[in-house]
Design an enzyme around this catalytic site. Structure first.
Site, PDB file in Angstrom:
ATOM      1  N   LYS A  27       3.215  -9.681  -1.873  1.00 50.60           N
ATOM      2  CA  LYS A  27       4.029  -8.203  -1.052  1.00 50.60           C
ATOM      3  C   LYS A  27       3.107  -7.326  -0.695  1.00 50.60           C
ATOM      4  O   LYS A  27       2.828  -7.132   0.289  1.00 50.60           O
ATOM      5  CB  LYS A  27       4.861  -7.367  -2.204  1.00 50.60           C
ATOM      6  CG  LYS A  27       5.065  -5.864  -1.694  1.00 50.60           C
ATOM      7  CD  LYS A  27       5.855  -4.722  -2.588  1.00 50.60           C
ATOM      8  CE  LYS A  27       5.000  -3.716  -3.533  1.00 50.60           C
ATOM      9  NZ  LYS A  27       4.036  -2.570  -3.201  1.00 50.60           N
ATOM     10  N   ASN A  28       2.111  -6.665  -1.429  1.00 50.01           N
ATOM     11  CA  ASN A  28       1.093  -5.905  -0.459  1.00 50.01           C
ATOM     12  C   ASN A  28       0.016  -7.248   0.343  1.00 50.01           C
ATOM     13  O   ASN A  28      -0.897  -5.998   0.945  1.00 50.01           O
ATOM     14  CB  ASN A  28       0.002  -5.224  -1.921  1.00 50.01           C
ATOM     15  CG  ASN A  28       0.425  -4.113  -3.212  1.00 50.01           C
ATOM     16  OD1 ASN A  28       2.435  -4.130  -2.433  1.00 50.01           O
ATOM     17  ND2 ASN A  28       0.982  -4.295  -3.796  1.00 50.01           N
ATOM     18  N   ARG A  97       5.833   4.243   1.691  1.00 48.15           N
ATOM     19  CA  ARG A  97       4.864   4.972   2.548  1.00 48.15           C
ATOM     20  C   ARG A  97       3.642   3.589   3.295  1.00 48.15           C
ATOM     21  O   ARG A  97       2.881   4.324   4.016  1.00 48.15           O
ATOM     22  CB  ARG A  97       3.769   5.345   0.861  1.00 48.15           C
ATOM     23  CG  ARG A  97       4.668   6.604   0.202  1.00 48.15           C
ATOM     24  CD  ARG A  97       4.180   7.015  -0.979  1.00 48.15           C
ATOM     25  NE  ARG A  97       2.305   7.146  -0.327  1.00 48.15           N
ATOM     26  CZ  ARG A  97       1.632   8.129   0.105  1.00 48.15           C
ATOM     27  NH1 ARG A  97       2.383   9.318   0.819  1.00 48.15           N
ATOM     28  NH2 ARG A  97       0.471   8.115   0.638  1.00 48.15           N
ATOM     29  N   CYS A 121       5.311  10.494  -3.923  1.00 45.00           N
ATOM     30  CA  CYS A 121       6.174   9.723  -5.219  1.00 45.00           C
ATOM     31  C   CYS A 121       6.053  10.200  -6.771  1.00 45.00           C
ATOM     32  O   CYS A 121       5.292  10.635  -6.759  1.00 45.00           O
ATOM     33  CB  CYS A 121       6.276   8.046  -4.679  1.00 45.00           C
ATOM     34  SG  CYS A 121       4.960   7.186  -5.015  1.00 45.00           S
ATOM     35  N   ARG A 126      -0.193  11.025  -3.519  1.00 49.47           N
ATOM     36  CA  ARG A 126      -0.703   9.788  -2.257  1.00 49.47           C
ATOM     37  C   ARG A 126      -1.124  10.476  -1.072  1.00 49.47           C
ATOM     38  O   ARG A 126      -0.227  10.571  -0.061  1.00 49.47           O
ATOM     39  CB  ARG A 126       0.532   9.763  -3.116  1.00 49.47           C
ATOM     40  CG  ARG A 126       1.073   8.709  -3.726  1.00 49.47           C
ATOM     41  CD  ARG A 126       2.087   7.268  -3.668  1.00 49.47           C
ATOM     42  NE  ARG A 126       1.729   5.802  -3.115  1.00 49.47           N
ATOM     43  CZ  ARG A 126       1.685   5.179  -3.107  1.00 49.47           C
ATOM     44  NH1 ARG A 126       3.022   4.785  -3.716  1.00 49.47           N
ATOM     45  NH2 ARG A 126       0.987   3.538  -2.318  1.00 49.47           N
ATOM     46  N   PRO A 127      -1.679  11.762  -1.164  1.00 54.73           N
ATOM     47  CA  PRO A 127      -2.404  11.969  -0.216  1.00 54.73           C
ATOM     48  C   PRO A 127      -3.250  10.380   0.411  1.00 54.73           C
ATOM     49  O   PRO A 127      -3.295   9.378   1.025  1.00 54.73           O
ATOM     50  CB  PRO A 127      -3.844  12.721  -0.510  1.00 54.73           C
ATOM     51  CG  PRO A 127      -3.573  12.328  -1.883  1.00 54.73           C
ATOM     52  CD  PRO A 127      -3.366  11.826  -2.481  1.00 54.73           C
ATOM     53  N   ASP A 129      -5.409  11.297   3.381  1.00 53.65           N
ATOM     54  CA  ASP A 129      -6.706  11.660   3.478  1.00 53.65           C
ATOM     55  C   ASP A 129      -7.556  11.245   4.063  1.00 53.65           C
ATOM     56  O   ASP A 129      -8.652  11.550   5.019  1.00 53.65           O
ATOM     57  CB  ASP A 129      -7.632  13.488   3.078  1.00 53.65           C
ATOM     58  CG  ASP A 129      -7.992  12.835   1.634  1.00 53.65           C
ATOM     59  OD1 ASP A 129      -6.978  12.262   1.358  1.00 53.65           O
ATOM     60  OD2 ASP A 129      -8.511  13.434   0.710  1.00 53.65           O
ATOM     61  N   ASP A 309      -0.714  -1.942 -11.843  1.00 48.17           N
ATOM     62  CA  ASP A 309       0.157  -2.324 -11.294  1.00 48.17           C
ATOM     63  C   ASP A 309       0.646  -3.164 -12.274  1.00 48.17           C
ATOM     64  O   ASP A 309       1.705  -3.630 -12.063  1.00 48.17           O
ATOM     65  CB  ASP A 309      -0.026  -2.758  -9.473  1.00 48.17           C
ATOM     66  CG  ASP A 309      -0.133  -2.346  -8.237  1.00 48.17           C
ATOM     67  OD1 ASP A 309       0.376  -0.929  -8.681  1.00 48.17           O
ATOM     68  OD2 ASP A 309       0.000  -2.361  -7.646  1.00 48.17           O
ATOM     69  N   VAL A 331      -6.289   5.375 -11.935  1.00 50.25           N
ATOM     70  CA  VAL A 331      -6.125   5.045 -10.455  1.00 50.25           C
ATOM     71  C   VAL A 331      -4.980   6.005  -9.862  1.00 50.25           C
ATOM     72  O   VAL A 331      -5.512   6.686  -8.664  1.00 50.25           O
ATOM     73  CB  VAL A 331      -5.782   3.939  -9.712  1.00 50.25           C
ATOM     74  CG1 VAL A 331      -5.105   3.551  -8.327  1.00 50.25           C
ATOM     75  CG2 VAL A 331      -6.862   2.902 -10.533  1.00 50.25           C
ATOM     76  N   ARG A 401      11.709  -4.147  -4.859  1.00 42.47           N
ATOM     77  CA  ARG A 401      10.688  -3.616  -3.455  1.00 42.47           C
ATOM     78  C   ARG A 401       9.606  -4.819  -3.955  1.00 42.47           C
ATOM     79  O   ARG A 401       9.188  -4.865  -3.096  1.00 42.47           O
ATOM     80  CB  ARG A 401      10.336  -1.842  -4.266  1.00 42.47           C
ATOM     81  CG  ARG A 401      11.342  -1.508  -3.799  1.00 42.47           C
ATOM     82  CD  ARG A 401      10.611  -0.202  -3.907  1.00 42.47           C
ATOM     83  NE  ARG A 401      10.031   0.088  -2.253  1.00 42.47           N
ATOM     84  CZ  ARG A 401       9.081   1.416  -2.306  1.00 42.47           C
ATOM     85  NH1 ARG A 401       9.728   2.557  -3.025  1.00 42.47           N
ATOM     86  NH2 ARG A 401       8.565   1.634  -1.409  1.00 42.47           N
TER      87      ARG A 401
HETATM   88  C1  EPZ Z   1      -1.833   0.375  -2.811  1.00 48.75           C
HETATM   89  O1  EPZ Z   1      -1.579   1.922  -2.577  1.00 48.75           O
HETATM   90  C2  EPZ Z   1      -0.660  -0.249  -3.438  1.00 48.75           C
HETATM   91  N1  EPZ Z   1       0.210  -0.814  -2.508  1.00 48.75           N
HETATM   92  C3  EPZ Z   1       0.187   0.270  -4.560  1.00 48.75           C
HETATM   93  O2  EPZ Z   1       0.583  -0.653  -4.859  1.00 48.75           O
HETATM   94  C4  EPZ Z   1      -1.117   0.219  -5.665  1.00 48.75           C
HETATM   95  O3  EPZ Z   1      -1.013   0.425  -6.753  1.00 48.75           O
HETATM   96  C5  EPZ Z   1      -2.305   1.108  -5.445  1.00 48.75           C
HETATM   97  O4  EPZ Z   1      -3.330  -0.046  -3.961  1.00 48.75           O
HETATM   98  C6  EPZ Z   1      -3.804   1.151  -5.836  1.00 48.75           C
HETATM   99  O5  EPZ Z   1      -4.104  -0.745  -6.572  1.00 48.75           O
HETATM  100  C7  EPZ Z   1       0.113  -1.432  -1.164  1.00 48.75           C
HETATM  101  O6  EPZ Z   1      -0.522  -2.660  -1.526  1.00 48.75           O
HETATM  102  C8  EPZ Z   1       1.040  -0.785  -0.552  1.00 48.75           C
HETATM  103  P1  EPZ Z   1      -4.835   3.550  -2.736  1.00 48.75           P
HETATM  104  P2  EPZ Z   1      -2.001   2.393  -2.124  1.00 48.75           P
HETATM  105  O7  EPZ Z   1      -5.421   4.097  -1.497  1.00 48.75           O
HETATM  106  O8  EPZ Z   1      -2.455   1.740  -0.229  1.00 48.75           O
HETATM  107  C9  EPZ Z   1      -6.077   8.507  -3.598  1.00 48.75           C
HETATM  108  C10 EPZ Z   1       2.904  -1.745  -6.642  1.00 48.75           C
HETATM  109  O9  EPZ Z   1       3.516  -1.204  -7.506  1.00 48.75           O
HETATM  110  N2  EPZ Z   1      -5.949   8.663  -2.541  1.00 48.75           N
HETATM  111  O10 EPZ Z   1      -5.513   1.954  -3.470  1.00 48.75           O
HETATM  112  O11 EPZ Z   1      -1.306   3.827  -1.681  1.00 48.75           O
HETATM  113  C11 EPZ Z   1      -4.901   8.137  -4.294  1.00 48.75           C
HETATM  114  O12 EPZ Z   1      -3.912   9.235  -4.573  1.00 48.75           O
HETATM  115  C12 EPZ Z   1       2.108  -0.173  -5.690  1.00 48.75           C
HETATM  116  O13 EPZ Z   1       3.112  -2.241  -5.974  1.00 48.75           O
HETATM  117  C13 EPZ Z   1      -6.305   9.686  -1.551  1.00 48.75           C
HETATM  118  O14 EPZ Z   1      -6.654  10.501  -2.869  1.00 48.75           O
HETATM  119  O15 EPZ Z   1      -3.185   3.340  -2.509  1.00 48.75           O
HETATM  120  C14 EPZ Z   1      -4.605   7.267  -5.699  1.00 48.75           C
HETATM  121  O16 EPZ Z   1      -5.368   8.035  -6.623  1.00 48.75           O
HETATM  122  C15 EPZ Z   1       2.424   1.333  -6.206  1.00 48.75           C
HETATM  123  N3  EPZ Z   1      -6.556   9.960  -0.439  1.00 48.75           N
HETATM  124  C16 EPZ Z   1      -5.911   6.466  -5.002  1.00 48.75           C
HETATM  125  O17 EPZ Z   1      -6.185   7.240  -4.152  1.00 48.75           O
HETATM  126  C17 EPZ Z   1      -6.624   8.839   0.136  1.00 48.75           C
HETATM  127  O18 EPZ Z   1      -5.993   8.748   1.888  1.00 48.75           O
HETATM  128  C18 EPZ Z   1      -5.845   4.831  -4.665  1.00 48.75           C
HETATM  129  O19 EPZ Z   1      -5.470   5.088  -3.703  1.00 48.75           O
HETATM  130  C19 EPZ Z   1      -5.598   7.286   0.442  1.00 48.75           C
HETATM  131  C20 EPZ Z   1      -5.739   7.438  -1.125  1.00 48.75           C
END
Ligand code: EPZ
Length: 427
Positions: A27-28, A97, A121, A126-127, A129, A309, A331, A401
């Site tokens: 999926k990812n 998202r 969520c 989930r910012p 930035d 995950d 995370v 999902r």
């Molecule tokens: C991806 O989400 C996955 N989703 C998530 O899987 C997974 O949990 C996550 O990566 C971590 O491995 C997809 O691939 C579609 P991140 P993503 O940006 O990209 C912070 C599932 O169950 N952050 O790596 O949204 C954030 O808040 C889903 O399949 C910022 O602060 O995750 C988090 O604490 C759920 N600012 C950390 O970084 C930003 O701009 C990791 O987020 C971006 C992220």
């Protein structure tokens, strides 16, 4: 008054799972790769795309932008030659998202993207930035207007982007944008997840110049134009991991086929430490759990660490271990929503900040629980497989999902799990 129908899984616990299960495509990986098709105004043939709710939402996002999509089984043909709209509505962004993945490709190809600001969520605020900062470094202007991020650029310029955290989404967005930027981009502290590596493979197959994906530093040399291509998605790491835990939690013996063993290593080492026997052969894994499980210390980390995950699933497993386990979630700031549901099933778990202490070995007894999010839902289904009596897991739209035919695959392994059909409308 008629009762409102709520989709659920009903599980009669206590069956040992045995047999073979095939893993679907990731999926990812599928979500960013579908978005990356926007980079080439051409036809792309994507294979091994899982049939999931999130994939259907990404297809709708692309169609809203003007792409034509055909789907047959696990093959998806995406033609982006007619893309003529740059706005992703709130209604779709709100459902998923990962719709933000269209931002980098739209900016790279058309210099414009208007994307609804994603909300938080169940697992965290989930910012976005890091996405925004990276794209701004490449020359993007952004205004926030009525909940939308309105972004524009006059041609992207390569940049040296340092991510504060190896964010999967920010790495993917900057990487996709950089493929058509002028000059070189370097992403430091990049995410190393298998789906980032697969995205880079796809980008290379459409003509992008990318190296270093799968390490902390990714180099991209911008090119003038990209073309359509064919691509096979990698196997889903988390779906495979979930079935491995399903075998372990039921003291079963299951062969997981079409898996990528290299990507699963961070999960496999922990299960072996807990006493699960895993035999690897090619892209198959035979998982057998006959002994009592040992407790573990698990810290979730970006790849190649233990994946967040898989945290709810391993927590469910550790409720069956003989002793006290410690889980640290580093995370996401709020990924323990399944704990309250596991407590209702009789688990002994305490959380303090990002640490969970799981006292294993007690009885799990089925009851009615709610799936607060996708992986939490999967963890609760696993707990239900090991619990006495019947567990009913509600809110399983979340599980849809990320898992294709989850109940069907579990049934084929001998689980007693049903998904009651909605009542037929009265004439
Ligand atoms: C991806 O989400 C996955 N989703 C998530 O899987 C997974 O949990 C996550 O990566 C971590 O491995 C997809 O691939 C579609 P991140 P993503 O940006 O990209 C912070 C599932 O169950 N952050 O790596 O949204 C954030 O808040 C889903 O399949 C910022 O602060 O995750 C988090 O604490 C759920 N600012 C950390 O970084 C930003 O701009 C990791 O987020 C971006 C992220």
């Amino acid at each position: 008054m008629t009762e409102l129908f709520k989709p659920c899984y009903r599980i009669q616990g206590g069956r040992r799972l045995t047999g073979l299960v095939d893993v679907n495509g990731s999926k990812n990986a599928s979500l960013p790769i579908m978005a990356a098709c926007l980079l080439n105004a051409g036809e792309n043939v994507l294979r091994n795309v899982p049939d999931l709710a999130d994939v259907a939402i990404m297809a709708r996002v692309l169609e809203t932008l003007g792409a034509k999509i055909k789907r047959e089984d696990h093959t998806m043909i995406i033609d982006t030659s007619g893309v003529n709209n740059f706005e992703t509505p709130f209604e779709l962004m709100n459902q998923m998202r990962a719709s933000i993945y269209v931002m980098g490709p739209l900016l790279a190809r058309y210099g414009r993207a208007k994307v609804a600001m994603p909300g938080g969520c169940a697992i965290g605020s989930r910012p976005v930035d890091y996405h925004i900062r990276g794209l701004q470094q490449m020359g993007v202007d952004m205004e926030i207007e009525q909940g939308y991020m309105d972004t524009r650029c006059k041609g992207l310029k390569g940049a040296h982007v340092f991510l504060d955290f190896p964010s999967v989404g920010a790495t993917a967005n900057v990487l996709m944008a950089a493929t058509l930027a002028q000059g070189a981009t370097i992403i430091e502290n990049a995410a190393e997840e298998p789906h980032i590596v697969d995205l880079a493979w796809f980008l290379r197959s459409i003509g992008a110049r990318v190296r270093g994906a799968g390490t902390k530093t990714i180099h991209i040399e911008g090119v003038g134009k990209l073309h359509g291509a064919e691509h096979d998605m990698i196997p889903d790491q988390i779906e495979a991991g979930t079935f491995i835990v399903a075998a372990a939690i039921t003291q079963g013996s299951v062969t997981v086929r079409r898996a990528c063993i290299r990507d699963l290593k961070p999960i496999l080492v922990k299960l072996e430490e807990a006493g699960v026997t895993i035999k690897e052969s090619g892209n198959e894994l035979k998982v057998t759990a006959r002994r009592k499980l040992k407790p573990l210390t698990v810290t979730t980390l970006p790849h190649p660490g233990f994946p967040t995950d898989m945290q709810p699933q391993i927590m469910a497993l550790l409720t069956r271990a003989d002793g006290v386990s410690i889980i640290r979630e580093t995370v996401w700031e709020n990924r323990y929503t399944h704990v309250a549901e596991l407590l209702r099933m009789g688990a002994d778990i305490k959380t303090q900040g990002n640490t969970a202490i799981v006292v294993g070995g007690g009885k799990l007894v089925g009851c009615e629980v709610n799936a607060p999010d996708l992986r939490a839902g999967a963890g609760l289904v696993l707990a239900g497989l090991a619990a006495q009596d019947t567990t009913t897991v509600y809110d399983i739209e979340h599980v849809d999902r990320g898992y294709e035919a989850f109940d069907k695959k579990l049934r084929a392994l001998g689980a007693e799990i049903t998904r009651p059909a909605p009542p037929k409308d009265k004439p």
